[in-house]
Design a protein around this motif. Structure first.
Motif, PDB file in Angstrom:
ATOM      1  N   ILE A 369      30.958  45.273  20.528  1.00 14.13           N
ATOM      2  CA  ILE A 369      32.085  44.648  21.365  1.00 14.13           C
ATOM      3  C   ILE A 369      32.470  45.606  22.257  1.00 14.13           C
ATOM      4  O   ILE A 369      32.637  45.212  23.588  1.00 14.13           O
ATOM      5  CB  ILE A 369      33.340  43.862  20.538  1.00 14.13           C
ATOM      6  N   GLY A 370      32.933  46.624  21.941  1.00 17.11           N
ATOM      7  CA  GLY A 370      33.474  47.831  22.748  1.00 17.11           C
ATOM      8  C   GLY A 370      32.572  47.953  23.836  1.00 17.11           C
ATOM      9  O   GLY A 370      32.852  48.158  25.107  1.00 17.11           O
ATOM     10  N   THR A 371      31.307  48.117  23.565  1.00 16.21           N
ATOM     11  CA  THR A 371      30.167  48.317  24.641  1.00 16.21           C
ATOM     12  C   THR A 371      30.198  47.287  25.695  1.00 16.21           C
ATOM     13  O   THR A 371      30.041  47.498  26.907  1.00 16.21           O
ATOM     14  CB  THR A 371      28.907  48.365  23.973  1.00 16.21           C
ATOM     15  N   LEU A 372      29.987  46.159  25.379  1.00 15.88           N
ATOM     16  CA  LEU A 372      29.995  45.057  25.954  1.00 15.88           C
ATOM     17  C   LEU A 372      31.164  44.527  26.924  1.00 15.88           C
ATOM     18  O   LEU A 372      31.100  43.992  27.860  1.00 15.88           O
ATOM     19  CB  LEU A 372      29.787  43.751  25.248  1.00 15.88           C
ATOM     20  N   VAL A 373      32.395  45.012  26.341  1.00 19.67           N
ATOM     21  CA  VAL A 373      33.831  44.860  27.363  1.00 19.67           C
ATOM     22  C   VAL A 373      34.017  46.091  28.182  1.00 19.67           C
ATOM     23  O   VAL A 373      35.281  46.131  28.874  1.00 19.67           O
ATOM     24  CB  VAL A 373      34.876  44.497  26.407  1.00 19.67           C
ATOM     25  N   ASP A 374      33.236  47.068  28.087  1.00 13.57           N
ATOM     26  CA  ASP A 374      33.612  48.510  28.549  1.00 13.57           C
ATOM     27  C   ASP A 374      33.745  48.332  30.259  1.00 13.57           C
ATOM     28  O   ASP A 374      34.953  49.018  30.517  1.00 13.57           O
ATOM     29  CB  ASP A 374      32.739  49.341  28.559  1.00 13.57           C
ATOM     30  N   PRO A 375      33.057  47.669  30.853  1.00 19.20           N
ATOM     31  CA  PRO A 375      33.180  47.553  32.485  1.00 19.20           C
ATOM     32  C   PRO A 375      34.662  46.850  32.824  1.00 19.20           C
ATOM     33  O   PRO A 375      35.508  47.588  33.591  1.00 19.20           O
ATOM     34  CB  PRO A 375      32.211  46.554  32.907  1.00 19.20           C
ATOM     35  N   LEU A 376      35.053  45.869  32.338  1.00 20.02           N
ATOM     36  CA  LEU A 376      36.196  45.398  32.511  1.00 20.02           C
ATOM     37  C   LEU A 376      37.345  45.909  31.662  1.00 20.02           C
ATOM     38  O   LEU A 376      38.612  46.126  32.496  1.00 20.02           O
ATOM     39  CB  LEU A 376      36.484  43.802  32.037  1.00 20.02           C
ATOM     40  N   ALA A 377      37.362  46.592  30.639  1.00 16.39           N
ATOM     41  CA  ALA A 377      38.274  47.782  29.866  1.00 16.39           C
ATOM     42  C   ALA A 377      38.618  48.674  31.061  1.00 16.39           C
ATOM     43  O   ALA A 377      39.687  49.137  31.130  1.00 16.39           O
ATOM     44  CB  ALA A 377      37.814  48.071  28.728  1.00 16.39           C
ATOM     45  N   THR A 378      37.654  49.243  31.578  1.00 15.37           N
ATOM     46  CA  THR A 378      37.459  50.467  32.562  1.00 15.37           C
ATOM     47  C   THR A 378      38.656  49.865  33.727  1.00 15.37           C
ATOM     48  O   THR A 378      39.406  50.703  34.240  1.00 15.37           O
ATOM     49  CB  THR A 378      36.467  51.093  32.716  1.00 15.37           C
ATOM     50  N   LEU A 379      38.046  48.688  33.968  1.00 17.71           N
ATOM     51  CA  LEU A 379      38.903  48.193  35.371  1.00 17.71           C
ATOM     52  C   LEU A 379      40.431  48.143  34.977  1.00 17.71           C
ATOM     53  O   LEU A 379      41.167  48.411  35.690  1.00 17.71           O
ATOM     54  CB  LEU A 379      38.455  46.875  35.692  1.00 17.71           C
ATOM     55  N   LEU A 380      40.754  47.493  33.875  1.00 20.29           N
ATOM     56  CA  LEU A 380      42.054  47.428  33.446  1.00 20.29           C
ATOM     57  C   LEU A 380      42.685  48.607  33.160  1.00 20.29           C
ATOM     58  O   LEU A 380      44.031  48.977  33.763  1.00 20.29           O
ATOM     59  CB  LEU A 380      42.219  46.351  32.483  1.00 20.29           C
ATOM     60  N   ASN A 381      42.295  49.456  32.319  1.00 17.96           N
ATOM     61  CA  ASN A 381      42.778  50.985  32.000  1.00 17.96           C
ATOM     62  C   ASN A 381      43.091  51.645  33.313  1.00 17.96           C
ATOM     63  O   ASN A 381      44.136  52.133  33.462  1.00 17.96           O
ATOM     64  CB  ASN A 381      41.585  51.523  31.203  1.00 17.96           C
ATOM     65  N   SER A 382      42.286  51.668  34.185  1.00 23.59           N
ATOM     66  CA  SER A 382      42.288  52.511  35.461  1.00 23.59           C
ATOM     67  C   SER A 382      43.093  51.950  36.485  1.00 23.59           C
ATOM     68  O   SER A 382      44.253  52.597  37.019  1.00 23.59           O
ATOM     69  CB  SER A 382      40.900  52.695  36.059  1.00 23.59           C
ATOM     70  N   THR A 383      42.967  50.876  36.773  1.00 25.95           N
ATOM     71  CA  THR A 383      43.935  50.307  38.092  1.00 25.95           C
ATOM     72  C   THR A 383      45.503  49.999  37.411  1.00 25.95           C
ATOM     73  O   THR A 383      46.267  49.802  38.284  1.00 25.95           O
ATOM     74  CB  THR A 383      43.154  48.985  38.519  1.00 25.95           C
ATOM     75  N   GLY A 384      45.471  49.762  36.222  1.00 26.20           N
ATOM     76  CA  GLY A 384      46.820  49.781  35.282  1.00 26.20           C
ATOM     77  C   GLY A 384      47.707  51.189  35.869  1.00 26.20           C
ATOM     78  O   GLY A 384      48.843  50.875  35.780  1.00 26.20           O
ATOM     79  N   ASP A 385      46.997  51.977  36.208  1.00 26.30           N
ATOM     80  CA  ASP A 385      47.591  53.479  36.101  1.00 26.30           C
ATOM     81  C   ASP A 385      48.463  53.266  37.515  1.00 26.30           C
ATOM     82  O   ASP A 385      49.552  54.057  37.726  1.00 26.30           O
ATOM     83  CB  ASP A 385      46.611  54.671  36.119  1.00 26.30           C
ATOM     84  N   THR A 386      47.994  52.981  38.559  1.00 22.05           N
ATOM     85  CA  THR A 386      48.447  52.536  39.811  1.00 22.05           C
ATOM     86  C   THR A 386      49.772  51.986  39.861  1.00 22.05           C
ATOM     87  O   THR A 386      50.759  52.254  40.536  1.00 22.05           O
ATOM     88  CB  THR A 386      47.503  52.123  40.905  1.00 22.05           C
ATOM     89  N   VAL A 387      49.686  50.923  39.314  1.00 24.60           N
ATOM     90  CA  VAL A 387      50.706  49.842  39.038  1.00 24.60           C
ATOM     91  C   VAL A 387      52.013  50.414  38.100  1.00 24.60           C
ATOM     92  O   VAL A 387      53.036  50.429  38.287  1.00 24.60           O
ATOM     93  CB  VAL A 387      50.396  48.522  38.711  1.00 24.60           C
ATOM     94  N   ALA A 388      51.598  51.382  37.075  1.00 27.74           N
ATOM     95  CA  ALA A 388      52.280  51.860  36.244  1.00 27.74           C
ATOM     96  C   ALA A 388      53.009  53.130  37.196  1.00 27.74           C
ATOM     97  O   ALA A 388      54.461  53.388  37.018  1.00 27.74           O
ATOM     98  CB  ALA A 388      51.504  52.923  35.198  1.00 27.74           C
ATOM     99  N   ALA A 389      52.471  53.873  37.948  1.00 27.78           N
ATOM    100  CA  ALA A 389      53.171  54.547  38.935  1.00 27.78           C
ATOM    101  C   ALA A 389      54.189  54.129  39.771  1.00 27.78           C
ATOM    102  O   ALA A 389      55.248  54.607  40.089  1.00 27.78           O
ATOM    103  CB  ALA A 389      52.087  55.585  39.631  1.00 27.78           C
TER     104      ALA A 389
END
Length: 408
Positions: A369-389
């Motif tokens: 499951i982790g392998t198959l969702v990795d692209p969207l998970a990375t998108l949420l993880n990474s772009t969430g840092d900007t709005v967190a800032a």
């Protein structure tokens, strides 16, 4: 095309191994049990490497924090923002699982290792503490080991210059075991393929329904979270102007996150976006790099989905108050210990499986499951840092933080 294959080669090879293993399981049935030792060797290597990897990762991250009065208030706010957004994403995912129960109709697998259900107080005691040092080296004491790693990190921070050599040791150990993990994962297509062949051959095609439903829920809810919740966070940070600036400057980071499948690789794009939005430099230069390692809304969502599926496959109740409270705490820990490297979520999967006392057979479903969702998970993880800032800037500098930046 070459860059695409380079960035996604790990996922492509893993999926190739899974597909070939599935075909072997369907064709040869229970005869593929001969392949199980290959999968066991792969899983044992992972469980062995994860203990030192998590120790060095947590201890080195804390030991490397700069102790300055200027940053102390901002960093306190940053921690609150990181925790709040991760918990919000986890709680909303739990609600989504309740509304769209992907786990209720799954048939529990037959397992070779007994799982004991214990009272919450006993679970918490065993999760967070151990009475012998050597037990910290066991995967069954992962949370106790993480707490010990945090203490080591803060003790090193207090020692300051006297511990400079130890800080270097922690940083170098972190780098070494990151590469150990990467080397082990090169065996992933073979090891995971062999284990999946065994699971399909022995337990049947019922597994595919579990993965299809979980992926549907993750991508549906993840896309909703990306547009709706990030918009809410941007509005809270800067009103309509903050909302507009965030989305106007989020296109390149989003494309980079999907293209690289790595939060670490997306740091330069996020730094540039945050500066264009108007986040002060001292906030940007701390929040974005630390967020790539410590702040992961996408991993929080996937952790809940994986937990729901694994609990169902192994006949455990995921709807109880005990399970939900532990799941919320676990998502925070998973967000902290996962690396910002491609497929770094495997560390988090090892953590929650060890902490909940699941047998090794629970790891392959979570990894798939982790392998198959990795692209969207990375998108949420990474772009969430900007709005967190942006949120950190709002609560550190006041509601007019964008005007202050423009005036400067």
């Amino acid at each position: 095309m070459n860059n695409f294959y380079k960035n996604y080669s790990g996922i492509i090879l893993l999926l190739g191994g899974i597909i070939l293993g599935s075909i072997a399981g369907l064709v040869f049935g229970k005869d593929v049990v001969a392949l199980k030792p290959i999968g066991d060797i792969f899983l044992n290597l992972l469980f062995t490497a994860v203990i030192p990897l998590v120790f060095f990762s947590v201890a080195s991250a804390i030991a490397g924090i700069s102790k300055t009065n200027k940053l102390s208030r901002m960093m306190g706010i940053m921690v609150i923002v990181f925790l709040a957004t991760v918990l919000i994403s986890a709680f909303l995912t739990i609600m989504a699982v309740r509304l769209f129960p992907i786990h209720e109709q799954l048939q529990a697998l037959k397992i070779t290792e007994k799982i004991e259900d214990k009272p919450l107080a006993d679970q918490l005691t065993q999760l967070f503490t151990t009475d012998e040092f050597y037990q910290l080296l066991s995967r069954r004491s992962m949370l106790a080991m993480i707490i010990f790693s945090v203490l080591i990190g803060f003790a090193t921070l207090r020692a300051r210059e006297k511990a400079s050599g130890f800080v270097r040791f922690l940083n170098e150990g972190n780098e070494v075991f990151k590469h150990v993990f990467i080397l082990i994962m090169k065996l992933g297509p073979i090891g995971l393929g062999a284990y999946f062949a065994y699971q399909v051959g022995v337990f049947g095609p019922q597994l595919f329904g579990a993965y299809a439903k979980s992926l549907g829920l993750y991508y549906g809810f993840g896309i909703f979270y990306f547009f709706a919740l990030f918009s809410v966070y941007a509005f809270v940070a800067g009103g309509i102007r903050g909302f507009k600036r965030y989305w106007a400057n989020n296109i390149i980071p989003s494309a980079t996150a999907i293209g690289t499948c790595s939060s670490i690789a997306n740091i330069p794009a996020n730094l540039n976006a945050a500066k264009k939005i108007g986040v002060p430099d001292y906030i940007t230069n701390v929040t974005i790099p630390l967020g790539a390692t410590l702040h992961k809304d996408g991993s929080s969502i996937s952790s809940i989905v994986k937990m729901a599926v694994v609990f169902a496959l192994f006949g455990r109740d995921f709807n109880s108050a005990d399970a939900i409270l532990l799941a919320l705490g676990m998502t925070v820990l998973v967000s902290i210990v996962e690396g910002g490297i491609p497929n770094g979520g495997y560390v988090g999967e090892l953590l929650f499986i060890s902490a909940y006392g699941f047998p090794p057979e629970a790891l392959p479903p979570a990894m798939i499951i982790g392998t198959l969702v990795d692209p969207l998970a990375t998108l949420l993880n990474s772009t969430g840092d900007t709005v967190a800032a942006m949120l950190v800037a709002r609560f550190s500098e006041g509601k007019n933080w964008m005007d202050v930046k423009e005036a400067a």
